[in-house]
Write an enzyme that holds these catalytic residues in place. Structure first.
Site, short mmCIF file in Angstrom:
data_model
loop_
_atom_site.label_atom_id
_atom_site.label_comp_id
_atom_site.label_asym_id
_atom_site.label_seq_id
_atom_site.Cartn_x
_atom_site.Cartn_y
_atom_site.Cartn_z
CG ASP A 86 -4.15 -5.93 0.20
OD1 ASP A 86 -4.20 -4.83 -0.39
OD2 ASP A 86 -3.84 -6.05 1.39
CG HIS A 146 -1.76 -1.16 1.39
ND1 HIS A 146 -2.08 -1.69 2.62
CD2 HIS A 146 -2.39 -1.94 0.48
CE1 HIS A 146 -2.88 -2.75 2.45
NE2 HIS A 146 -3.07 -2.91 1.17
CE LYS A 152 2.45 3.86 5.44
NZ LYS A 152 1.83 2.69 4.82
CE1 TYR A 181 0.56 2.62 9.04
CE2 TYR A 181 0.25 0.57 10.23
CZ TYR A 181 -0.19 1.51 9.31
OH TYR A 181 -1.38 1.32 8.67
#
Length: 183
Positions: A170, A62, A72, A132
């Protein structure tokens, strides 16, 4: 804090300093000033995310596009995951290349991905809690995704295909060549 550069410019494996004693341990998981001194990356995180998944769950690949791209800093609070960063910066000499790192609650390693990378992870342990930090807010209209099994990426996910658990979204992501561009 020890910051280990990867072959993808801007991606770092971050090893925090852990202080152990008879009570357990203490670690500073993030310090903006120390992070900059270690990586040279100026980043200000604005959103934290956490997920819990069982073995075989694969989340990714992603990314966010345009003004909503995200850097991130990821880590595992419990369990073990295989974490993947794919360089999708069109002008990058490492475009389409990836880095993988095993993150565990025990090794307490973190992985930093700057803006312009697709991200995914696979749970290798029975369960895992994944955490995250993001430097930009999530925006649904700016979502992008790449097929986890795109042959051009050559990612070894470390588990057999039949053991992978994916979301419906996905399962139908495009290959990198057909994926939404980041800008």
């Amino acid at each position: 804090m020890n910051c280990i550069p990867t072959h993808l410019a801007g991606c770092f494996i971050v090893e925090p300093k852990i202080i152990f004693d008879q009570r357990g341990y203490f670690t500073e998981s993030f310090n903006e000033k120390t992070f900059f001194e270690c990586t040279g990356e100026q980043v200000h995180f604005v959103q934290d995310n956490q997920s819990y998944s069982s073995k075989g769950v694969l989340r990714g690949l992603h990314y966010q596009t345009g003004a909503h791209m995200q850097a991130k800093l990821v880590r595992v609070l419990s369990g073990e995951v295989l974490d993947i960063a794919v360089d999708i910066r069109p002008e990058s000499p490492t475009y389409g290349q990836h880095v993988s790192v095993v993150l565990t609650a025990e090794n307490q390693k973190q992985f930093y991905l700057p803006r312009g990378f697709a991200h995914g992870f696979l749970v290798l342990s029975e369960t895992a809690t994944f955490f995250y930090k993001c430097d930009n807010f999530y925006n649904k209209e700016s979502e992008g995704g790449i097929a986890y099994n795109d042959p051009s990426l050559g990612i070894d996910w470390m588990l057999p295909e039949q053991e992978l658990i994916l979301s419906d979204k996905d399962k139908v992501q495009p290959n990198l060549a057909n994926a939404r561009k980041i800008w």
